[in-house]
Design a protein around this motif. Structure first.
Motif, mmCIF file in Angstrom:
data_model
loop_
_atom_site.group_PDB
_atom_site.id
_atom_site.type_symbol
_atom_site.label_atom_id
_atom_site.label_comp_id
_atom_site.label_asym_id
_atom_site.label_seq_id
_atom_site.Cartn_x
_atom_site.Cartn_y
_atom_site.Cartn_z
ATOM 1 N N TYR A 79 0.836 -1.189 0.000
ATOM 2 C CA TYR A 79 0.000 0.000 0.000
ATOM 3 C C TYR A 79 0.880 1.252 0.000
ATOM 4 C CZ TYR A 79 -3.729 -3.152 1.534
ATOM 5 O OH TYR A 79 -4.649 -4.173 1.628
ATOM 6 N N CYS A 80 0.564 2.170 -0.877
ATOM 7 C CA CYS A 80 1.262 3.450 -0.834
ATOM 8 C C CYS A 80 0.432 4.449 -0.026
ATOM 9 C CB CYS A 80 1.509 3.997 -2.224
ATOM 10 S SG CYS A 80 0.034 4.288 -3.216
ATOM 11 N N TYR A 81 1.110 5.430 0.504
ATOM 12 C CA TYR A 81 0.415 6.514 1.187
ATOM 13 C C TYR A 81 1.127 7.824 0.856
ATOM 14 C CZ TYR A 81 4.123 7.088 4.642
ATOM 15 O OH TYR A 81 5.325 7.337 5.242
ATOM 16 N N ALA A 82 0.401 8.898 1.054
ATOM 17 C CA ALA A 82 0.994 10.209 0.818
ATOM 18 C C ALA A 82 0.286 11.241 1.684
ATOM 19 C CB ALA A 82 0.886 10.593 -0.648
ATOM 20 N N ASP A 83 1.075 12.152 2.200
ATOM 21 C CA ASP A 83 0.544 13.293 2.934
ATOM 22 C C ASP A 83 0.374 14.407 1.909
ATOM 23 O OD1 ASP A 83 1.697 15.707 5.332
ATOM 24 O OD2 ASP A 83 -0.280 14.798 5.178
ATOM 25 N N ILE A 84 -0.866 14.560 1.434
ATOM 26 C CA ILE A 84 -1.156 15.420 0.288
ATOM 27 C C ILE A 84 -1.568 16.809 0.761
ATOM 28 C CG2 ILE A 84 -2.688 15.767 -1.672
ATOM 29 C CD1 ILE A 84 -0.792 13.484 -2.127
ATOM 30 N N ARG A 85 -0.981 17.817 0.147
ATOM 31 C CA ARG A 85 -1.410 19.199 0.420
ATOM 32 C C ARG A 85 -2.647 19.490 -0.424
ATOM 33 N NH1 ARG A 85 4.034 20.292 -0.185
ATOM 34 N NH2 ARG A 85 3.688 21.567 -2.025
ATOM 35 N N VAL A 86 -3.798 19.509 0.235
ATOM 36 C CA VAL A 86 -5.060 19.739 -0.482
ATOM 37 C C VAL A 86 -5.340 21.229 -0.636
ATOM 38 C CG1 VAL A 86 -6.027 17.510 0.118
ATOM 39 C CG2 VAL A 86 -6.361 19.440 1.679
ATOM 40 N N THR A 87 -4.709 22.041 0.180
ATOM 41 C CA THR A 87 -4.655 23.486 0.009
ATOM 42 C C THR A 87 -3.210 23.886 0.333
ATOM 43 O OG1 THR A 87 -5.094 24.207 2.292
ATOM 44 C CG2 THR A 87 -7.014 23.626 0.926
ATOM 45 N N PRO A 88 -2.805 25.105 0.089
ATOM 46 C CA PRO A 88 -1.419 25.491 0.418
ATOM 47 C C PRO A 88 -1.073 25.367 1.894
ATOM 48 C CG PRO A 88 -2.353 27.020 -1.155
ATOM 49 C CD PRO A 88 -3.486 26.131 -0.706
ATOM 50 N N TRP A 89 -2.096 25.316 2.789
ATOM 51 C CA TRP A 89 -1.820 25.284 4.215
ATOM 52 C C TRP A 89 -2.427 24.081 4.918
ATOM 53 C CZ3 TRP A 89 -4.522 28.951 1.524
ATOM 54 C CH2 TRP A 89 -5.916 28.854 1.613
ATOM 55 N N LEU A 90 -3.048 23.143 4.176
ATOM 56 C CA LEU A 90 -3.700 21.995 4.802
ATOM 57 C C LEU A 90 -3.296 20.721 4.075
ATOM 58 C CD1 LEU A 90 -5.808 20.812 6.783
ATOM 59 C CD2 LEU A 90 -7.530 21.187 4.988
ATOM 60 N N SER A 91 -2.896 19.710 4.849
ATOM 61 C CA SER A 91 -2.558 18.420 4.242
ATOM 62 C C SER A 91 -3.361 17.305 4.891
ATOM 63 C CB SER A 91 -1.060 18.139 4.380
ATOM 64 O OG SER A 91 -0.694 17.990 5.743
ATOM 65 N N ARG A 92 -3.588 16.263 4.125
ATOM 66 C CA ARG A 92 -4.307 15.082 4.606
ATOM 67 C C ARG A 92 -3.616 13.846 4.088
ATOM 68 N NH1 ARG A 92 -10.396 17.208 3.088
ATOM 69 N NH2 ARG A 92 -10.609 18.712 4.798
ATOM 70 N N GLU A 93 -3.739 12.744 4.840
ATOM 71 C CA GLU A 93 -3.119 11.489 4.438
ATOM 72 C C GLU A 93 -4.075 10.664 3.589
ATOM 73 O OE1 GLU A 93 -0.123 9.238 6.984
ATOM 74 O OE2 GLU A 93 -1.938 8.040 7.223
ATOM 75 N N TYR A 94 -3.557 10.148 2.496
ATOM 76 C CA TYR A 94 -4.341 9.296 1.603
ATOM 77 C C TYR A 94 -3.586 7.982 1.387
ATOM 78 C CZ TYR A 94 -7.217 13.344 0.476
ATOM 79 O OH TYR A 94 -8.072 14.420 0.557
ATOM 80 N N TRP A 95 -4.364 6.943 1.086
ATOM 81 C CA TRP A 95 -3.812 5.621 0.844
ATOM 82 C C TRP A 95 -4.242 5.117 -0.522
ATOM 83 C CZ3 TRP A 95 -0.651 2.792 4.183
ATOM 84 C CH2 TRP A 95 -0.431 3.370 5.433
ATOM 85 N N GLY A 96 -3.339 4.365 -1.169
ATOM 86 C CA GLY A 96 -3.676 3.703 -2.408
ATOM 87 C C GLY A 96 -4.446 2.421 -2.143
ATOM 88 N N GLN A 97 -4.850 1.772 -3.220
ATOM 89 C CA GLN A 97 -5.724 0.607 -3.116
ATOM 90 C C GLN A 97 -4.975 -0.684 -2.830
ATOM 91 O OE1 GLN A 97 -4.464 1.684 -5.872
ATOM 92 N NE2 GLN A 97 -4.311 0.058 -7.373
ATOM 93 N N GLY A 98 -3.675 -0.685 -2.917
ATOM 94 C CA GLY A 98 -2.920 -1.899 -2.674
ATOM 95 C C GLY A 98 -2.614 -2.641 -3.956
ATOM 96 N N THR A 99 -1.410 -3.181 -4.032
ATOM 97 C CA THR A 99 -1.015 -4.004 -5.165
ATOM 98 C C THR A 99 -0.287 -5.230 -4.621
ATOM 99 O OG1 THR A 99 0.153 -3.990 -7.304
ATOM 100 C CG2 THR A 99 1.158 -2.724 -5.524
ATOM 101 N N LEU A 100 -0.644 -6.391 -5.144
ATOM 102 C CA LEU A 100 -0.140 -7.657 -4.616
ATOM 103 C C LEU A 100 1.209 -8.006 -5.223
ATOM 104 C CD1 LEU A 100 -0.543 -10.255 -2.950
ATOM 105 C CD2 LEU A 100 -1.778 -11.194 -4.919
ATOM 106 N N VAL A 101 2.149 -8.309 -4.347
ATOM 107 C CA VAL A 101 3.456 -8.819 -4.755
ATOM 108 C C VAL A 101 3.590 -10.237 -4.211
ATOM 109 C CG1 VAL A 101 5.944 -8.582 -4.471
ATOM 110 C CG2 VAL A 101 4.526 -6.543 -4.831
#
Length: 119
Positions: A93-115
């Motif tokens: 699973y990937c994740y990222a702390d995304i800046r949704v505005t210039p002063w606010l960030s939120r954490e998002y997760w990907g859907q997962g990929t099987l290895v």
């Protein structure tokens, strides 16, 4: 905002895979980005993370074998996985702390990929 992971699959022990994860949507860039994994029947565990300026951190189990990188212009994070062993088998699973505005960030997760690492 969406994170789309790709690159998983079946690989033999000793082989390599490269996972990618791209963030899309109305964003102002990303702060930390990284990867976790969940082996079959186990809890999710940390793999690696990379800051916006390229500072990296790895789990002991993958140090020297995995390399995390990112392309800030594409809001994409990668992990190059070499010398894979069966114990690396997991949903990644990937994740990222995304800046949704210039002063606010939120954490998002990907859907997962099987290895799957198996002969």
């Amino acid at each position: 905002v969406q994170l789309q992971a790709s690159g998983g699959g079946l690989v033999q022990p000793g082989g390599s895979l490269r996972l990618s994860c791209a963030a899309s949507g109305n964003i102002f860039g990303a702060n930390d980005m990284g990867w976790y994994r969940q082996p079959p029947g186990k809890q999710r565990e940390f793999v690696a993370t990379i800051s916006r300026v390229g500072r990296t951190n790895y789990a002991d189990s993958v140090k020297g074998r995995f390399t995390i990188s990112r392309d800030n212009a594409k809001n994409t994070v990668y992990v190059q996985m070499n010398s894979l062993v069966p114990e690396d088998t997991a949903v990644y699973y990937c994740y990222a702390d995304i800046r949704v505005t210039p002063w606010l960030s939120r954490e998002y997760w990907g859907q997962g990929t099987l290895v799957t690492v198996s002969s």
